[in-house]
Scaffold this motif. Structure first.
Motif, PDB file in Angstrom:
ATOM      1  N   LYS A 296      -0.487  -8.257  15.438  1.00  0.00           N
ATOM      2  CA  LYS A 296      -0.658  -7.812  14.044  1.00  0.00           C
ATOM      3  C   LYS A 296       0.382  -8.534  13.201  1.00  0.00           C
ATOM      4  O   LYS A 296       1.574  -8.457  13.527  1.00  0.00           O
ATOM      5  CB  LYS A 296      -0.378  -6.313  13.926  1.00  0.00           C
ATOM      6  CG  LYS A 296      -1.165  -5.433  14.868  1.00  0.00           C
ATOM      7  CD  LYS A 296      -0.824  -3.964  14.681  1.00  0.00           C
ATOM      8  CE  LYS A 296       0.491  -3.587  15.325  1.00  0.00           C
ATOM      9  NZ  LYS A 296       0.764  -2.132  15.261  1.00  0.00           N
ATOM     10  N   CYS A 322      10.280  -7.040   5.282  1.00  0.00           N
ATOM     11  CA  CYS A 322       8.890  -6.826   4.846  1.00  0.00           C
ATOM     12  C   CYS A 322       7.956  -6.762   6.053  1.00  0.00           C
ATOM     13  O   CYS A 322       7.035  -5.941   6.089  1.00  0.00           O
ATOM     14  CB  CYS A 322       8.443  -7.929   3.888  1.00  0.00           C
ATOM     15  SG  CYS A 322       9.282  -7.870   2.292  1.00  0.00           S
ATOM     16  N   TRP A 325       8.350  -3.372   7.595  1.00  0.00           N
ATOM     17  CA  TRP A 325       7.749  -2.359   6.719  1.00  0.00           C
ATOM     18  C   TRP A 325       6.224  -2.336   6.893  1.00  0.00           C
ATOM     19  O   TRP A 325       5.590  -1.284   6.882  1.00  0.00           O
ATOM     20  CB  TRP A 325       8.144  -2.683   5.275  1.00  0.00           C
ATOM     21  CG  TRP A 325       7.554  -1.777   4.254  1.00  0.00           C
ATOM     22  CD1 TRP A 325       7.971  -0.514   3.930  1.00  0.00           C
ATOM     23  CD2 TRP A 325       6.425  -2.065   3.401  1.00  0.00           C
ATOM     24  NE1 TRP A 325       7.176   0.004   2.936  1.00  0.00           N
ATOM     25  CE2 TRP A 325       6.217  -0.931   2.589  1.00  0.00           C
ATOM     26  CE3 TRP A 325       5.589  -3.164   3.243  1.00  0.00           C
ATOM     27  CZ2 TRP A 325       5.201  -0.867   1.637  1.00  0.00           C
ATOM     28  CZ3 TRP A 325       4.574  -3.103   2.297  1.00  0.00           C
ATOM     29  CH2 TRP A 325       4.387  -1.958   1.500  1.00  0.00           C
ATOM     30  N   MET A 326       5.656  -3.518   7.108  1.00  0.00           N
ATOM     31  CA  MET A 326       4.201  -3.635   7.257  1.00  0.00           C
ATOM     32  C   MET A 326       3.701  -3.060   8.584  1.00  0.00           C
ATOM     33  O   MET A 326       2.505  -2.874   8.762  1.00  0.00           O
ATOM     34  CB  MET A 326       3.787  -5.113   7.214  1.00  0.00           C
ATOM     35  CG  MET A 326       3.828  -5.778   5.873  1.00  0.00           C
ATOM     36  SD  MET A 326       2.633  -5.113   4.695  1.00  0.00           S
ATOM     37  CE  MET A 326       1.060  -5.427   5.477  1.00  0.00           C
ATOM     38  N   GLY A 327       4.592  -2.888   9.549  1.00  0.00           N
ATOM     39  CA  GLY A 327       4.126  -2.501  10.884  1.00  0.00           C
ATOM     40  C   GLY A 327       3.606  -3.689  11.670  1.00  0.00           C
ATOM     41  O   GLY A 327       2.845  -3.537  12.624  1.00  0.00           O
ATOM     42  N   PRO A 585       5.095  -6.413  -2.707  1.00  0.00           N
ATOM     43  CA  PRO A 585       3.750  -6.201  -2.146  1.00  0.00           C
ATOM     44  C   PRO A 585       2.644  -6.176  -3.190  1.00  0.00           C
ATOM     45  O   PRO A 585       2.805  -5.629  -4.274  1.00  0.00           O
ATOM     46  CB  PRO A 585       3.870  -4.829  -1.468  1.00  0.00           C
ATOM     47  CG  PRO A 585       5.030  -4.163  -2.125  1.00  0.00           C
ATOM     48  CD  PRO A 585       5.969  -5.247  -2.568  1.00  0.00           C
ATOM     49  N   ALA A 589      -1.384  -5.129   0.627  1.00  0.00           N
ATOM     50  CA  ALA A 589      -0.318  -4.954   1.624  1.00  0.00           C
ATOM     51  C   ALA A 589      -0.320  -3.501   2.102  1.00  0.00           C
ATOM     52  O   ALA A 589      -0.128  -3.225   3.293  1.00  0.00           O
ATOM     53  CB  ALA A 589       1.044  -5.319   1.028  1.00  0.00           C
ATOM     54  N   TYR A 590      -0.598  -2.570   1.184  1.00  0.00           N
ATOM     55  CA  TYR A 590      -0.626  -1.151   1.564  1.00  0.00           C
ATOM     56  C   TYR A 590      -1.830  -0.858   2.458  1.00  0.00           C
ATOM     57  O   TYR A 590      -1.748  -0.074   3.393  1.00  0.00           O
ATOM     58  CB  TYR A 590      -0.651  -0.257   0.319  1.00  0.00           C
ATOM     59  CG  TYR A 590       0.637  -0.347  -0.488  1.00  0.00           C
ATOM     60  CD1 TYR A 590       1.708   0.494  -0.196  1.00  0.00           C
ATOM     61  CD2 TYR A 590       0.786  -1.294  -1.500  1.00  0.00           C
ATOM     62  CE1 TYR A 590       2.892   0.401  -0.909  1.00  0.00           C
ATOM     63  CE2 TYR A 590       1.968  -1.400  -2.216  1.00  0.00           C
ATOM     64  CZ  TYR A 590       3.024  -0.553  -1.920  1.00  0.00           C
ATOM     65  OH  TYR A 590       4.200  -0.646  -2.613  1.00  0.00           O
ATOM     66  N   ARG A 593      -0.982  -2.285   5.835  1.00  0.00           N
ATOM     67  CA  ARG A 593       0.137  -1.519   6.417  1.00  0.00           C
ATOM     68  C   ARG A 593      -0.381  -0.215   6.996  1.00  0.00           C
ATOM     69  O   ARG A 593      -0.001   0.205   8.101  1.00  0.00           O
ATOM     70  CB  ARG A 593       1.142  -1.257   5.289  1.00  0.00           C
ATOM     71  CG  ARG A 593       2.295  -0.385   5.665  1.00  0.00           C
ATOM     72  CD  ARG A 593       3.293  -0.309   4.522  1.00  0.00           C
ATOM     73  NE  ARG A 593       4.512   0.296   4.995  1.00  0.00           N
ATOM     74  CZ  ARG A 593       4.821   1.580   4.830  1.00  0.00           C
ATOM     75  NH1 ARG A 593       4.006   2.380   4.158  1.00  0.00           N
ATOM     76  NH2 ARG A 593       5.955   2.053   5.334  1.00  0.00           N
ATOM     77  N   ASP A 594      -1.288   0.402   6.254  1.00  0.00           N
ATOM     78  CA  ASP A 594      -1.866   1.653   6.683  1.00  0.00           C
ATOM     79  C   ASP A 594      -2.548   1.487   8.042  1.00  0.00           C
ATOM     80  O   ASP A 594      -2.384   2.283   8.949  1.00  0.00           O
ATOM     81  CB  ASP A 594      -2.899   2.029   5.601  1.00  0.00           C
ATOM     82  CG  ASP A 594      -3.286   3.457   5.728  1.00  0.00           C
ATOM     83  OD1 ASP A 594      -2.371   4.267   5.906  1.00  0.00           O
ATOM     84  OD2 ASP A 594      -4.504   3.747   5.679  1.00  0.00           O
ATOM     85  N   TRP A 596      -2.032  -1.047  10.286  1.00  0.00           N
ATOM     86  CA  TRP A 596      -1.113  -1.465  11.355  1.00  0.00           C
ATOM     87  C   TRP A 596      -0.196  -0.327  11.798  1.00  0.00           C
ATOM     88  O   TRP A 596       0.148  -0.244  12.969  1.00  0.00           O
ATOM     89  CB  TRP A 596      -0.289  -2.678  10.888  1.00  0.00           C
ATOM     90  CG  TRP A 596      -1.111  -3.930  10.818  1.00  0.00           C
ATOM     91  CD1 TRP A 596      -2.352  -4.131  11.366  1.00  0.00           C
ATOM     92  CD2 TRP A 596      -0.756  -5.164  10.171  1.00  0.00           C
ATOM     93  NE1 TRP A 596      -2.787  -5.407  11.089  1.00  0.00           N
ATOM     94  CE2 TRP A 596      -1.825  -6.066  10.364  1.00  0.00           C
ATOM     95  CE3 TRP A 596       0.355  -5.597   9.456  1.00  0.00           C
ATOM     96  CZ2 TRP A 596      -1.810  -7.366   9.873  1.00  0.00           C
ATOM     97  CZ3 TRP A 596       0.366  -6.886   8.961  1.00  0.00           C
ATOM     98  CH2 TRP A 596      -0.698  -7.762   9.168  1.00  0.00           C
ATOM     99  N   LEU A 597       0.185   0.548  10.874  1.00  0.00           N
ATOM    100  CA  LEU A 597       1.057   1.650  11.291  1.00  0.00           C
ATOM    101  C   LEU A 597       0.280   2.663  12.130  1.00  0.00           C
ATOM    102  O   LEU A 597       0.857   3.346  12.963  1.00  0.00           O
ATOM    103  CB  LEU A 597       1.687   2.344  10.079  1.00  0.00           C
ATOM    104  CG  LEU A 597       2.746   1.528   9.332  1.00  0.00           C
ATOM    105  CD1 LEU A 597       3.286   2.302   8.132  1.00  0.00           C
ATOM    106  CD2 LEU A 597       3.912   1.111  10.231  1.00  0.00           C
TER     107      LEU A 597
END
Ligand code: BDP
Length: 600
Positions: A296, A322, A325-327, A585, A589-590, A593-594, A596-597
């Motif tokens: 990822k 960053c 933060w993104m995971g 971002p 990006a959100y 991120r959602d 990947w987390l």
């Protein structure tokens, strides 16, 4: 001493590394007259000042300097208290882009082709006590016989212009740190480590390359400084009972200490970090320490405001923050090997790296990326002016990259090319020895791959059989069916069905997919270039990725917006970043991120 390879400079009681970074003297040489005028011996007349490391292009306020192509020169001085015959001295440039010659006190000490790997010059015989003058002649022209590929044209006023067959600005100069190094006569010049796991225990096979015949001692120390294993001899095996593994995003690093011992006395020592881990491809899976791992993250660039491609610790740090933060857990060093410090931080932070040589632009087209994205690429190898020379330079870059990066636990694969032409017999002939070379040179036998654009389709590609896992760059919904995500998805799925039907039994990793997106543009429903469209495009890709078990990774193009040449396709650069060039971002990006987390 043997051939001095690419070891990162260290300082201790036996060896000394001193940074020469700072303001150097600099001058352009549009007429190519510097050598005739004696600049290599006498230094530069009427020079400008220039920061090292940095690209020169974005520091100036006029276009002619930004776009300068041809020869240019740097000069610096350093002082030596004494010249001790028992020591050897070297200069190590992290990179000089693209070709260079290095002179110390007028004596040529090194020359190098290739702008993204270290240049090491032995200067022992050239230095004097007191003041020493260092002059570097650089050239940033592009051609079809060196990588990255491009061409150099002459404008009507006689100036040269570099035209890259690639989509990033031709930043150049001394773009990475420069070290003056002092080493003992008998020195360690390289080492290699590879790992085998046996239940909770680990075996480390090692080899140490050093001058002379002194005894070699190697020690692994754990994070508390306790000896975890040690051995003697130039090669052998260390046994670490209950080893701490280097895991993805949970890195454990040992200190590896290598010593040369003569008559009971240490005469040289090299210290570095080491991570115990294995990398393996098993059927359609990528295994790290035997565990299935989904990649990822991003394909990136070394690129930032003002410094261009110049190495900057603050940019490095911000990018890693960053990424965390993104995971994310992985990045590809598109389209060239990055500065050493990138891999050192990836080792510490537990990121996986696909390490790529600068073999980009092996397709002839004015807007290469456009042809590539649409699958309209033209041949290259069949009529390349000198394939033998190109292949020689490509092979050197590959060898130097593996020599430099082989001991980083973060590096999990070698990428031999990005978006080259792979559909002709000539391409097949060109790449086979390069894949073989990568396999032969890597002591850890990591997977070797290459990155395929749309013309390298399941039916036509002749190179994917050489790859341990398949990397695809695809732009369904951008270059293909831009603005029509439903139709794009259908075409995307039919291509993936065709790959699946080949039953290659290999993992697939998406190394590029993305949309140019302006951080100022919102539109509902989404239109191309809007933040909403970038989000919708990503959501469509999640559905496709999750439908095919052989897809084992997704690296977005790109981590951040980056500078390119000018043209009707680019609004002051490529805007496919999930982050802006200032590392803030965008909405997508959100979205990413959602996902990947939530993923393991
Ligand atoms: C691919 C290239 C990459 C480009 C990207 C794009 O690998 O360098 O920047 O497409 O078009 O062709 O954005």
């Amino acid at each position: 001493m043997g051939i001095y390879t690419e070891l990162y400079p260290v300082s201790n009681e036996f060896r000394h590394a001193e940074s020469l970074d700072g303001l150097w003297r600099f001058r352009f040489d549009p007429e190519g007259e510097g050598e005739k005028r004696g600049w290599a011996d006498k230094g530069l007349p009427e020079a400008l000042s220039m920061p090292v490391p940095s690209s020169f292009a974005d520091l100036f306020t006029d276009a002619a300097k930004r776009d300068y192509c041809g020869d240019f020169w740097y000069e610096a001085e350093f002082y030596l208290k004494e010249v001790d015959e028992s020591r050897r001295r070297f200069l190590r440039f992290g990179s000089v882009t693209h070709t260079c010659r290095v002179f110390v006190n007028g004596k040529e000490c090194a020359s190098h082709v290739g702008g993204f790997l270290p240049v090491v010059a032995e200067i022992t015989g050239a230095v004097v006590p007191g003041r020493n003058v260092l002059v570097v002649k650089v050239n940033n022209e592009l051609s079809e016989t060196n990588i990255p590929c491009g061409t150099t044209v002459r404008r009507s006023d006689g100036t040269k212009r570099a035209m890259g067959y690639f989509d990033f600005f031709n930043y150049s100069g001394i773009q990475r740190s420069v070290y003056l190094m002092e080493l003992p006569r008998e020195a360690i010049y390289d080492y290699e480590l590879s790992y085998r796991l046996d239940g909770k225990d680990a075996y480390v096979d090692y080899a140490v390359m050093a001058d002379g015949d002194a005894d070699v001692k190697i020690t692994f120390k754990d994070a508390e400084g306790n000896v975890a294993a040690s051995a003697s001899g130039r090669s052998g095996t260390l046994f670490i009972p209950c080893a701490h593994l280097w895991k993805v995003r949970s890195a454990y690093l040992y200190d590896v200490v290598i010593e040369l011992v003569r008559e009971g006395k240490t005469v040289d020592r090299y210290q570095a970090k080491a991570g115990v881990r294995t990398v393996e491809i098993s059927g359609e899976n990528i295994l790290i320490n035997g565990e299935k791992t989904y990649l990822k993250g991003f394909s990136k660039h070394e690129d930032a405001d003002i410094v261009g491609r110049g190495f900057s610790y603050p940019v490095l740090k911000r990018d890693f923050e960053c990424l965390k933060w993104m995971g994310a857990n992985c990045f590809r060093t598109s389209h060239y090997p990055y500065s050493d410090e990138w891999y050192r931080m990836a080792d510490e932070e537990g990121f996986l790296v696909i390490d790529e040589v600068p073999a980009v632009g092996m397709m002839r087209s004015i807007a290469n990326f456009l042809a590539a994205g649409r699958g309209e690429a033209k041949g290259f190898f069949a009529d390349c002016p000198d394939t033998a020379l190109l292949s020689k330079n490509h092979a050197s870059a590959l060898s130097e990259m593996i020599a430099r990066d082989k001991n980083h636990p973060s590096v999990i694969a070698w990428s031999v090319f990005n978006e080259a032409e792979t559909t002709s017999e000539e391409a097949e002939r060109y790449f086979a020895p390069l894949f073989a070379r990568a396999r032969e040179l890597d002591p850890q036998k990591r997977p070797v791959t290459g990155v395929l654009e749309s013309s390298s389709s399941p039916k036509r590609c002749r190179v994917n059989k050489m790859m341990d896992f398949i990397c695809l760059n695809r732009y369904y919904g951008w270059y293909i069916c831009g603005g029509e995500l439903k139709e794009a998805e259908n075409l995307f799925r039919s291509e993936m069905d065709a790959w699946q039907a080949l039953d290659l039994k290999k993992p697939f990793v998406f190394t590029e997919f993305g949309t140019d997106t302006l951080d100022s543009l919102h539109k509902l429903p989404g239109v191309m270039w809007s933040q909403e469209y970038q989000q919708e495009y990503m959501l469509m890709h999640f559905d496709v990725f999750d439908s095919y078990p052989m897809i084992q990774g997704e690296l977005v193009w790109n981590f951040a917006d980056f500078q390119t040449g000018q043209g009707i396709m680019r609004v002051n650069g490529n805007k496919k970043g999930l982050f802006t060039r200032q590392r803030q971002p965008k909405a997508a990006a959100y979205t990413m991120r959602d996902r990947w987390l939530r993923q393991k």
